[in-house]
Design a protein around this motif. Structure first.
Motif, PDB file in Angstrom:
ATOM      1  N   GLU A  97       0.814  -1.222   0.000  1.00 58.21           N
ATOM      2  CA  GLU A  97       0.000   0.000   0.000  1.00 58.21           C
ATOM      3  C   GLU A  97       0.847   1.270   0.000  1.00 58.21           C
ATOM      4  O   GLU A  97       0.497   2.268  -0.624  1.00 58.21           O
ATOM      5  CB  GLU A  97      -0.947  -0.012   1.200  1.00 58.21           C
ATOM      6  CG  GLU A  97      -2.029   1.019   1.130  1.00 58.21           C
ATOM      7  CD  GLU A  97      -3.109   0.813   2.163  1.00 58.21           C
ATOM      8  OE1 GLU A  97      -4.117   1.521   2.065  1.00 58.21           O
ATOM      9  OE2 GLU A  97      -2.960  -0.026   3.078  1.00 58.21           O
ATOM     10  N   ASP A  98       2.005   1.230   0.662  1.00 57.96           N
ATOM     11  CA  ASP A  98       2.882   2.401   0.699  1.00 57.96           C
ATOM     12  C   ASP A  98       3.908   2.415  -0.443  1.00 57.96           C
ATOM     13  O   ASP A  98       4.781   3.275  -0.496  1.00 57.96           O
ATOM     14  CB  ASP A  98       3.594   2.498   2.049  1.00 57.96           C
ATOM     15  CG  ASP A  98       4.556   1.341   2.306  1.00 57.96           C
ATOM     16  OD1 ASP A  98       4.679   0.427   1.450  1.00 57.96           O
ATOM     17  OD2 ASP A  98       5.192   1.346   3.378  1.00 57.96           O
ATOM     18  N   CYS A  99       3.798   1.452  -1.350  1.00 56.14           N
ATOM     19  CA  CYS A  99       4.680   1.332  -2.527  1.00 56.14           C
ATOM     20  C   CYS A  99       6.144   1.094  -2.161  1.00 56.14           C
ATOM     21  O   CYS A  99       7.033   1.369  -2.964  1.00 56.14           O
ATOM     22  CB  CYS A  99       4.558   2.546  -3.433  1.00 56.14           C
ATOM     23  SG  CYS A  99       2.966   2.656  -4.254  1.00 56.14           S
ATOM     24  N   SER A 100       6.389   0.556  -0.982  1.00 59.14           N
ATOM     25  CA  SER A 100       7.768   0.310  -0.576  1.00 59.14           C
ATOM     26  C   SER A 100       8.288  -1.047  -1.037  1.00 59.14           C
ATOM     27  O   SER A 100       9.495  -1.290  -0.993  1.00 59.14           O
ATOM     28  CB  SER A 100       7.892   0.408   0.948  1.00 59.14           C
ATOM     29  OG  SER A 100       7.144  -0.630   1.561  1.00 59.14           O
ATOM     30  N   ALA A 101       7.392  -1.926  -1.481  1.00 56.58           N
ATOM     31  CA  ALA A 101       7.816  -3.260  -1.904  1.00 56.58           C
ATOM     32  C   ALA A 101       6.869  -3.786  -2.980  1.00 56.58           C
ATOM     33  O   ALA A 101       5.700  -3.400  -3.054  1.00 56.58           O
ATOM     34  CB  ALA A 101       7.833  -4.216  -0.714  1.00 56.58           C
TER      35      ALA A 101
END
Length: 120
Positions: A97-101
């Motif tokens: 959701e936070d686009c970190s992975a």
């Protein structure tokens, strides 16, 4: 999402990641949409797409694995897409959701196209 961040996320050694990365390096367009959806719901949608592509003989990369990974992921995911510059392949990205992975990636050959992605 900036291209260099997406390139970093596509460092997985899977075939679909490699093809998506090659497409990006070859001038593909990309987008990551706002909002998130439950991974389980997307797993159901992409399981249907897997059955459809198999029935129709449409070439895919990593679709079965993407369904498995989405089924195992218990958090919402954001969707993104990479479209090859020559329009022969489209890659769907499933991101945290936070686009970190990157949760999963799958590619599908666009109907009527012949050339496979250049994975070297």
């Amino acid at each position: 999402m900036e291209r260099h961040l997406l390139v970093r996320l596509l460092s997985d050694d899977g075939e679909a990641c490699a093809a998506a990365l090659t497409a990006l390096h070859s001038g593909a367009t990309h987008v990551v949409w706002d909002g998130a959806a439950p991974a389980g719901r997307l797993a159901l949608v992409y399981a249907r797409r897997l059955r459809h592509t198999r029935r129709k003989g449409i070439e895919t990369l990593g679709l079965e694995r993407a369904v498995q990974l989405l089924n195992q992921h218990d958090q919402p995911v954001r969707l993104g897409q990479i479209t090859a510059a020559d329009q022969t392949w489209a890659f769907m990205l499933f991101l945290t959701e936070d686009c970190s992975a990157l949760v999963a990636v799958t590619g599908v050959r666009r109907t009527g196209e012949q050339a496979p992605p250049n994975i070297t």
